[in-house]
Scaffold this active site. Sequence first.
Site, short mmCIF file in Angstrom:
data_model
loop_
_atom_site.label_atom_id
_atom_site.label_comp_id
_atom_site.label_asym_id
_atom_site.label_seq_id
_atom_site.Cartn_x
_atom_site.Cartn_y
_atom_site.Cartn_z
N ASP A 233 -4.54 -2.62 -10.67
CA ASP A 233 -4.41 -1.27 -11.22
C ASP A 233 -5.81 -0.71 -11.44
OD1 ASP A 233 -1.61 -1.30 -11.36
OD2 ASP A 233 -1.68 -2.40 -13.25
N LEU A 234 -6.19 0.27 -10.64
CA LEU A 234 -7.54 0.80 -10.67
C LEU A 234 -7.93 1.25 -12.07
CD1 LEU A 234 -10.07 1.76 -9.16
CD2 LEU A 234 -8.90 3.93 -8.76
N ASP A 235 -9.04 0.70 -12.58
CA ASP A 235 -9.61 1.08 -13.87
C ASP A 235 -8.64 0.93 -15.03
OD1 ASP A 235 -11.97 1.66 -12.61
OD2 ASP A 235 -11.58 3.80 -12.43
N GLU A 236 -7.64 0.07 -14.89
CA GLU A 236 -6.68 -0.13 -15.96
C GLU A 236 -6.57 -1.60 -16.36
OE1 GLU A 236 -2.93 1.73 -15.21
OE2 GLU A 236 -3.82 3.64 -14.63
#
Length: 292
Positions: A233-236
């Site tokens: 999950d990108l940047d999560e």
Amino acid sequence: MIRQSSSLTTYIVTFSCPNRPGIVAAISQRLFELGANITEAQQFDDTDSTQFFMRIVFELPKGALSEDALKAEFAELAEIFSMNWSISDRSKRLKVLLFVSRFDHCLVDLLYRWRIGELQIDPVGIISNHPRETYVDLDFHGIPFHHLPITKDTKAEQEERIWTVFQESGAELAVLARYMQILSNEMATRLSGRCINIHHSFLPGFKGARPYHQAFSRGVKLIGATAHYVTSDLDEGPIIEQDVERISHADDPDDLIRKGRDIERRVLARAVRYHVERRAILNGNKTIVFTP
């Protein structure tokens, strides 16, 4: 900088397990039986997940017990309490692979902290999608530099080369020091719990190009940065460290960029330090961070 007595070996043990009575007593008793001296101890009971987390630093006389024998002692307790655990010699430097793109402020900061002994890391390589000439003014102190260019059509091949470098260098941690490429789900999975990223974070969050200019146009009053473990999950991913700085109407986009660089440097350095010192423990989508 960590200082250690020449007659003692310092270890760090961290663990998480389902909470139940007697965990701390059992660990303390076992360390007492081994002749260990506890110098630090932090714990947390997460009532939401019913998980118990702990970090202990202890000393043993050099040669009193081999590391394998020590791990065997803890393996017995780990089985009893269903622990996820690790134990490490505090004096051993963590082997780190550093990733960078065009902006090198975070890389420079990490190298400086390593050079003066503030960060107990051993940089085993620098990977960039830009050529070495991009950093002509930087002294990499003999650290191997790997120029691995990437295009949409060569992403899979480039990541296989990254994985080869990671394995052959013996790296234990990957640090994306403003590496402006998105890792594939497969690579994120391979590096799960072993890859830290830094990115700008605003309220509201601005994605895409020129985020500081977007922030300026919206008149934000706070800028910040977030360091987190990389997931698909990108940047999560699970957050390790964050910081913010207040700005005003008098700050132009260049001021925001300058202040943003400062925040990114210090947030990433703290996150790497917390990981290296085994202060950050994964807790599902979150982390438990035992700060100094």
